[in-house]
Design an enzyme around this catalytic site. Structure first.
Site, PDB file in Angstrom:
ATOM      1  N   ALA A  45      -8.373   8.206  -7.094  1.00  7.36           N
ATOM      2  CA  ALA A  45      -9.147   9.438  -7.271  1.00  7.36           C
ATOM      3  C   ALA A  45     -10.157   9.579  -6.130  1.00  7.36           C
ATOM      4  O   ALA A  45     -10.334  10.661  -5.560  1.00  7.36           O
ATOM      5  CB  ALA A  45      -9.870   9.424  -8.619  1.00  7.36           C
ATOM      6  N   ASP A  47      -9.918   8.305  -3.106  1.00  8.63           N
ATOM      7  CA  ASP A  47      -9.192   8.649  -1.886  1.00  8.63           C
ATOM      8  C   ASP A  47      -8.777  10.119  -1.884  1.00  8.63           C
ATOM      9  O   ASP A  47      -8.826  10.780  -0.844  1.00  8.63           O
ATOM     10  CB  ASP A  47      -7.947   7.767  -1.727  1.00  8.63           C
ATOM     11  CG  ASP A  47      -8.321   6.323  -1.385  1.00  8.63           C
ATOM     12  OD1 ASP A  47      -9.487   6.086  -1.016  1.00  8.63           O
ATOM     13  OD2 ASP A  47      -7.443   5.455  -1.493  1.00  8.63           O
ATOM     14  N   LYS A 124      -3.387  -6.077   4.460  1.00  5.28           N
ATOM     15  CA  LYS A 124      -4.718  -5.517   4.232  1.00  5.28           C
ATOM     16  C   LYS A 124      -5.177  -5.941   2.848  1.00  5.28           C
ATOM     17  O   LYS A 124      -4.735  -5.414   1.833  1.00  5.28           O
ATOM     18  CB  LYS A 124      -4.701  -3.992   4.347  1.00  5.28           C
ATOM     19  CG  LYS A 124      -6.106  -3.421   4.237  1.00  5.28           C
ATOM     20  CD  LYS A 124      -6.125  -1.935   4.514  1.00  5.28           C
ATOM     21  CE  LYS A 124      -7.538  -1.410   4.442  1.00  5.28           C
ATOM     22  NZ  LYS A 124      -8.184  -1.640   3.139  1.00  5.28           N
ATOM     23  N   ARG A 145     -20.927  -6.714   4.007  1.00  3.22           N
ATOM     24  CA  ARG A 145     -20.872  -5.613   4.959  1.00  3.22           C
ATOM     25  C   ARG A 145     -22.012  -4.608   4.749  1.00  3.22           C
ATOM     26  O   ARG A 145     -22.546  -4.049   5.695  1.00  3.22           O
ATOM     27  CB  ARG A 145     -19.520  -4.906   4.865  1.00  3.22           C
ATOM     28  CG  ARG A 145     -19.359  -3.852   5.952  1.00  3.22           C
ATOM     29  CD  ARG A 145     -17.978  -3.243   5.940  1.00  3.22           C
ATOM     30  NE  ARG A 145     -17.755  -2.483   4.722  1.00  3.22           N
ATOM     31  CZ  ARG A 145     -16.649  -1.792   4.470  1.00  3.22           C
ATOM     32  NH1 ARG A 145     -15.670  -1.779   5.341  1.00  3.22           N
ATOM     33  NH2 ARG A 145     -16.517  -1.140   3.349  1.00  3.22           N
ATOM     34  N   GLU A 179     -12.242 -11.455   4.013  1.00  6.38           N
ATOM     35  CA  GLU A 179     -12.242 -10.671   2.788  1.00  6.38           C
ATOM     36  C   GLU A 179     -12.332 -11.637   1.608  1.00  6.38           C
ATOM     37  O   GLU A 179     -11.558 -12.595   1.528  1.00  6.38           O
ATOM     38  CB  GLU A 179     -10.928  -9.864   2.734  1.00  6.38           C
ATOM     39  CG  GLU A 179     -10.928  -8.715   1.796  1.00  6.38           C
ATOM     40  CD  GLU A 179     -11.529  -7.426   2.381  1.00  6.38           C
ATOM     41  OE1 GLU A 179     -12.125  -7.438   3.488  1.00  6.38           O
ATOM     42  OE2 GLU A 179     -11.422  -6.399   1.693  1.00  6.38           O
ATOM     43  N   CYS A 399       6.053  24.965 -36.425  1.00  6.12           N
ATOM     44  CA  CYS A 399       6.337  25.345 -37.821  1.00  6.12           C
ATOM     45  C   CYS A 399       5.082  25.478 -38.678  1.00  6.12           C
ATOM     46  O   CYS A 399       5.178  25.776 -39.867  1.00  6.12           O
ATOM     47  CB  CYS A 399       7.267  24.320 -38.451  1.00  6.12           C
ATOM     48  SG  CYS A 399       6.447  22.752 -38.775  1.00  6.12           S
ATOM     49  N   CYS A 417      11.292  21.863 -39.658  1.00  6.69           N
ATOM     50  CA  CYS A 417      10.672  22.312 -38.395  1.00  6.69           C
ATOM     51  C   CYS A 417      11.778  22.503 -37.353  1.00  6.69           C
ATOM     52  O   CYS A 417      12.626  21.624 -37.181  1.00  6.69           O
ATOM     53  CB  CYS A 417       9.680  21.253 -37.927  1.00  6.69           C
ATOM     54  SG  CYS A 417       8.943  21.628 -36.323  1.00  6.69           S
TER      55      CYS A 417
END
Ligand SMILES: NC(=O)c1ccc[n+]([C@@H]2O[C@H](COP(=O)([O-])OP(=O)(O)OC[C@H]3O[C@@H](n4cnc5c(N)ncnc54)[C@H](O)[C@@H]3O)[C@@H](O)[C@H]2O)c1
Ligand SMILES: [Zn+2]
Length: 654
Positions: A45, A47, A124, A145, A179, A399, A417
C-alpha cells in the site's frame, strides 16, 4: 527560450495539487511508523501511494528523502561519516533494461565502458539498514540509517547479533553496511506469534534491554570507504574474507541478471530462510558508479529490482452481497477502475462477512486491491477510512429471506431462493456431465420458473427452451437430447448430482461399495449405520443422512418420473452376491470380508431382504439373525458351505 508542451508549465489542477499534498503528508507519517517497526499500512500500500505521488509529481521532495528522522529515544544519536542512502527502483524487466540503457549511454558519453556487460547483483534483503564501524580490526560502533544523515547508536545490540565479527582478520579501520534480518527459522523458534520478520527485526534491534537481539542476523553487502577496490565483486570478496556474512551475489551481463531475476521470482525466493523484496543491481565497476552520479539523491549506477507486487489503491464505490449456489453470501467490493497486472479491475472479492468485519471496510474507503496470477482480485486492506463501515445485510438480496450467520459466513437457508435453485441445477448438470448446458441457460430456466428442482429438467418441452431469449429449436433439441443420453444414472452419479453437502462422488462410491446399493437402502440408513463405515465418521454421516432426508421428497419425485439410479456392476466371481457373517468363525472377520470384496461380492453388517447368504459357525443356528434370514428366504451356510460355494464360483482360497 520557448517551451513546447511541457506539462509542468501548466498550473496543476487544484484537486491534483490537493492529492499531492495529502500523499506527501501521509507518506512522511507512514515512514515514521514503519521505521519504528510499527507500520500503519502494508509495504504494498505504501509503495502504491509513493508510486501515485511519483506519477503526479516526479520531483516532489518527499520522494528524495531517505528513511525518517530519528525519534526521541534512549539511544544516543550519531552522525554518519558518509550518508547512508537508499536506492531507486525498477519493478519489471523493461524498466531494468531502460535503466541499463540510460546508464550505458551516459557512461559511454563520458568515455567509460557500457555497464550492461558488467553488472553485479545481490539479493535485496528485507530488513533494517545498519552501518558498522571497525577500528584497528575491532568492532567499535553500529549506527542505524535514520534519515541517512543521523541515526541511532545501537552498538551493544548489534554486537549481540549473528554474523557480526568482533574482530576482523586484519587490523583495519573501516565502515561496512549491512541489513539486520530475522531469519524465518529463528522467527519460528524464538518469536512465537510473530508474523512479519522485518517488523520484528526493527522493533527488537532498538530494544533498550537488547533482549532478542541474539536471534537476529546481519548480512553485509557494502563497504563504505577506506579500501582500494575497483569493483563490487572485490568488495564482497573482501567482506567474506574478513568473516562477514553476506547475501548471495553474482556478476554477469544484463541478460544474466534477467535470468537470475526470473529464477528468484519463480522459485528461489520462496525457498529462502529470509525475506527478500527484490535484487540489487549495480554497475560492477566503482569508477562507472562514480561517473553516473545520483538521481533523486540516490545513486544512478545502482537500482533495486523489485519483485512485482501487483497491488494498487482505489476507492470503494459499492459493496455487493451476492448469494452463491450453496447459499453462502459473498461480499464483493466495487471499486473505481484500476489497472492491475494488465487488466482493468473493478470488482474485488471480500471473501466473507468475517473478513468484512475484520477489515472494517465501507463505501468511500481507500483500499489496497491486489491480483496475483489469475486469481480474482481481492481487497488486502483498508488504507484509509473514507466512509461509514459497511453493515452486513440481514436479508438475502435474491429472495429476501432472513440470513443466518455461521462462523465467518452469512448464509441464505431458503431452499427456494433462486440462487440456491440455480446452484442445485448446476450441480446436477455438472455431475451428469451435460456439457451443452451453460450457466446462462440455467439462469433463464430458473428465472422463468420452468425449473425448480433437477426433476423439472426432464419435464421440459423443446418449445419451452426454444422460446427463451436467444435460444431456438436447435439448442433446445441439443440440450434435451444430451440430458436423456446420460440416462440411466449410476447410483454414485445420482447421489453426487444431488449436491448434498459433504457428499462428493467418492463418498457416494464408498457408500455403494459398503452395501448401500439402492437409493431405498440409503434413505433408510441412520446416522449410526453410516458412521460405522470406515472412511466416513460421524460428522459426515450426519451430513449425509440429514442431507438425504431433506431432499427425500424430491428424490421420490425423480424416481416416480423414471429417473431411477442403477447400481454399478461389480466385477469378479462373487459379483451380485451378498454375505453376512455371524458368530465365532475360524478366520478373522476382516479376512473373510476381504475375501468376499476382493472377488466382487458385498458384505452386509446385518440381515436384510437383500442379503443372499448368512454365514454362521453352525448352520442350524437359532440366533435371531438366523431366524430373520429364514423369514427372508436367505440361504444359511456354515463355514465349510461358504468355502465350497465360493470355490465353486472360482475363488481361490488359501
Ligand atoms: N509500510 C510502510 O508504511 C512503509 C513506509 C515506508 C517505507 N516502506 C518500505 O520500505 C521500503 C523503502 O525503503 P528504503 O528507503 O529502505 O529503500 P529500499 O528498501 O527500497 O532500498 C534500499 C535499502 O535496501 C537495503 N538493502 C538490502 N539488501 C541490499 C543489498 N544487497 N544491497 C544494497 N542495499 C540493500 C539497504 O538497507 C538499502 O538502504 C519499501 O519497500 C517500502 O515499501 C514501507
Ligand atoms: Zn436467498
Amino acid at each position: 527560450m520557448t517551451h513546447l508542451h511541457h506539462g509542468w508549465d501548466k498550473q496543476p489542477d487544484p484537486a491534483v495539487r490537493a492529492r499531492i499534498d495529502e500523499l506527501a503528508e501521509r507518506i512522511e507519517r507512514y515512514r515514521a511508523s514503519y521505521y519504528a517497526g510499527k507500520p500503519d499500512i502494508s509495504d504494498a500500500a505504501y509503495d502504491a501511494l509513493e508510486d501515485e505521488l511519483r506519477d503526479l509529481d516526479p520531483t516532489h521532495p518527499a520522494l528524495a528523502r531517505v528513511g525518517t528522522p530519528v525519534a526521541v529515544t534512549e539511544w544516543e544519536k550519531a552522525r554518519h561519516e558518509i550518508p547512508m542512502g537508499s536506492l531507486n527502483k525498477v519493478v519489471n524487466e523493461a524498466e531494468l533494461e531502460a535503466w541499463a540503457a540510460r546508464c550505458d549511454e551516459l557512461v559511454v558519453k563520458e568515455g567509460g565502458k557500457a555497464i550492461s556487460d558488467d553488472l553485479f547483483v545481490a539479493e535485496k534483503l528485507d530488513g533494517i539498514s545498519i552501518e558498522v564501524i571497525y577500528r584497528d580490526g575491532k568492532y567499535a560502533d553500529a549506527i542505524t540509517r535514520g534519515d541517512g544523515i543521523m541515526g541511532e547508536r545501537i552498538s551493544p545490540n548489534v554486537a549481540r547479533m549473528r554474523g557480526v565479527p568482533q574482530k576482523l582478520k586484519e587490523k583495519l579501520t573501516l565502515s561496512v553496511r549491512g541489513e539486520i534480518i530475522l531469519k524465518l527459522s529463528d522467527m519460528k523458534k524464538s518469536f512465537p506469534g510473530v508474523a512479519n520478520p522485518r517488523n520484528a527485526a526493527a522493533g527488537t534491534s532498538k530494544r533498550f534491554d537488547g533482549q532478542g537481539c541474539e536471534h537476529l542476523t546481519v548480512l553485509f553487502y557494502d563497504l563504505a570507504d577506506h579500501l582500494d577496490v575497483t569493483t563490487e565483486e572485490q568488495k564482497i570478496t573482501f567482506l567474506r574474507k574478513q568473516g562477514f556474512g553476506t547475501p548471495w551475489t553474482a556478476k554477469g551481463t544484463l541478460k544474466d541478471v534477467l535470468g537470475i531475476y526470473r529464477k528468484y521470482a519463480s522459485e528461489i525466493r520462496a525457498g529462502l530462510d529470509y525475506e527478500i523484496d527484490g535484487l540489487v543491481v549495480r554497475a560492477n565497476s566503482t569508477a562507472a558508479q562514480t561517473l553516473l552520479g545520483e538521481v533523486n539523491r540516490r545513486p544512478r549506477g545502482a537500482t533495486a529490482f523489485k519483485f512485482a507486487s501487483q497491488a494498487k489503491v482505489s476507492k470503494v464505490v459499492e459493496i455487493l452481497w451476492d448469494t452463491g449456489p450453496s447459499g453462502r453470501v459473498t461480499p464483493v467490493a466495487i471499486v473505481e477502475p484500476v489497472e492491475l497486472a494488465g487488466a482493468t479491475v473493478q470488482r474485488a472479492s471480500l471473501h466473507n462477512v468475517g473478513n468484512v468485519r475484520a477489515l472494517g471496510i465501507g463505501v468511500g474507503d481507500e483500499v489496497l486491491v491486489s491480483r496475483r496470477n489469475d486469481v480474482i482480485p481481492y481487497v488486502e486492506e483498508v488504507v484509509e477510512k473514507g466512509g461509514k463501515t459497511e453493515q452486513p445485510p440481514t436479508r438475502c438480496r435474491r429472495c429476501s429471506a432472513e440470513l443466518v450467520t455461521s462462523g465467518e459466513y452469512l448464509l441464505c437457508r431458503n431452499q427456494a431462493c433462486p440462487a440456491l435453485v440455480e446452484g442445485r441445477i448446476h450441480n446436477w448438470i455438472d455431475a451428469i456431465g451435460a456439457l451443452e448446458w451453460g450457466d446462462k441457460l440455467i439462469e433463464q430456466l430458473v428465472e422463468a420458473k420452468l425449473v425448480k428442482e433437477p426433476g423439472d429438467l426432464y419435464k421440459l418441452k423443446p418449445k419451452q427452451i426454444a422460446d427463451l431469449e436467444r435460444r431456438g429449436d436447435k439448442i433446445a433439441k441439443k440440450v434435451l437430447d444430451e440430458l436423456t443420453s446420460r440416462l440411466p444414472l449410476t447410483l454414485p452419479v445420482f447421489l453426487a448430482a444431488l449436491g448434498i453437502e459433504g457428499f462428493a462422488i467418492q463418498t457416494a462410491r464408498l457408500l455403494v461399495a459398503s452395501g448401500y446399493t439402492t437409493i431405498e437402502k440409503l434413505l433408510a440408513a441412520t446416522e449410526q449405520d453410516l458412521a460405522g463405515i470406515s472412511g466416513l465418521g460421524p460428522i459426515k454421516a450426519g451430513m449425509i443422512v440429514r442431507g438425504l432426508q431433506g431432499r427425500k421428497a424430491e428424490i421420490e419425485r425423480l424416481i416416480a418420473q423414471g429417473i431411477v439410479p442403477v447400481t454399478q456392476e461389480q466385477e469378479g466371481p462373487l459379483a451380485g452376491m451378498s454375505f453376512c457373517f455371524t458368530g465365532a468363525l475360524s478366520r478373522p472377520r476382516g479376512e473373510m470380508t476381504n475375501l468376499v470384496e476382493a472377488n466382487g461380492g458385498r458384505v452386509l453388517s446385518g440381515v436384510t431382504k437383500e442379503l443372499n447368504y448368512l454365514v454362521s459357525a453352525e448352520a442350524d443356528s437359532t440366533s435371531s439373525k438366523a431366524q430373520k434370514a429364514k423369514k427372508y428366504g436367505t440361504v444359511l451356510l456354515d463355514e465349510a458351505g461358504f468355502f465350497k460355494l465360493i470355490q465353486d464360483k472360482g475363488v481361490k482360497v488359501s
